[in-house]
Design a protein around this motif. Sequence first.
Motif, mmCIF file in Angstrom:
data_model
loop_
_atom_site.group_PDB
_atom_site.id
_atom_site.type_symbol
_atom_site.label_atom_id
_atom_site.label_comp_id
_atom_site.label_asym_id
_atom_site.label_seq_id
_atom_site.Cartn_x
_atom_site.Cartn_y
_atom_site.Cartn_z
ATOM 1 N N ALA A 161 -10.065 6.197 -4.943
ATOM 2 C CA ALA A 161 -9.314 4.814 -5.401
ATOM 3 C C ALA A 161 -8.505 4.250 -4.501
ATOM 4 C CB ALA A 161 -8.842 4.964 -6.829
ATOM 5 N N LEU A 162 -7.318 5.229 -4.223
ATOM 6 C CA LEU A 162 -6.274 4.782 -3.239
ATOM 7 C C LEU A 162 -6.808 4.323 -1.981
ATOM 8 C CD1 LEU A 162 -3.383 7.238 -3.837
ATOM 9 C CD2 LEU A 162 -3.346 4.601 -4.017
ATOM 10 N N ASP A 163 -7.830 5.027 -1.439
ATOM 11 C CA ASP A 163 -8.315 5.069 0.020
ATOM 12 C C ASP A 163 -9.055 3.552 0.200
ATOM 13 O OD1 ASP A 163 -7.043 7.169 0.735
ATOM 14 O OD2 ASP A 163 -8.833 8.500 0.688
ATOM 15 N N ASN A 164 -9.662 3.312 -1.088
ATOM 16 C CA ASN A 164 -10.639 2.132 -1.167
ATOM 17 C C ASN A 164 -10.028 0.885 -1.699
ATOM 18 O OD1 ASN A 164 -13.335 3.095 -0.045
ATOM 19 N ND2 ASN A 164 -12.737 4.705 -1.422
ATOM 20 N N GLN B 42 0.849 -1.280 0.099
ATOM 21 C CA GLN B 42 -0.024 -0.147 -0.060
ATOM 22 C C GLN B 42 0.893 1.158 0.018
ATOM 23 O OE1 GLN B 42 -2.863 -0.239 3.104
ATOM 24 N NE2 GLN B 42 -4.007 1.610 2.300
ATOM 25 N N GLU B 43 1.770 1.244 0.775
ATOM 26 C CA GLU B 43 2.893 2.268 0.809
ATOM 27 C C GLU B 43 3.505 2.692 -0.664
ATOM 28 O OE1 GLU B 43 7.064 3.394 3.135
ATOM 29 O OE2 GLU B 43 5.439 2.503 4.184
#
Length: 89
Positions: free
Chosen positions: A78-81, A56-57
Motif C-alpha cells: 500500500a505504501l509503495d503504491n 510521502q516521507e
Amino acid sequence: IFCDGLFDLIEAADSESIDFGEFVAAVTTYCFFEIPEVLKFCFFVFDRDKKGFITQEEMRLFVDAMHGNEMSTNVEFALDNLKYRKDGK
C-alpha cells in the motif's frame, strides 16, 4: 514522535525536559481528547513541516511508528503504491 508532539502541544519552554506542571497539562489535555481531537493530534504530530498535508516521507514515518519492524506485506504494498501529485500531496 508522540512525545515531540506533546512538547509542541503544551509549548514547553525547554524541548529537552518539562516540569511537573507541564507534564500534568500534557497528560490532562491528551486524556480529555475525543476521537476527532486524537486524529487531529496525530495529524499535527506527523505533519512535521506543518504544511497542512502529509508528505510521502511523513506517511512512511507514521506507518513505521505504528507497525515498526513488523510491517506486513500488504502495508508495504500500500505504501509503495500510494499516488502522490507532483506537489507531494
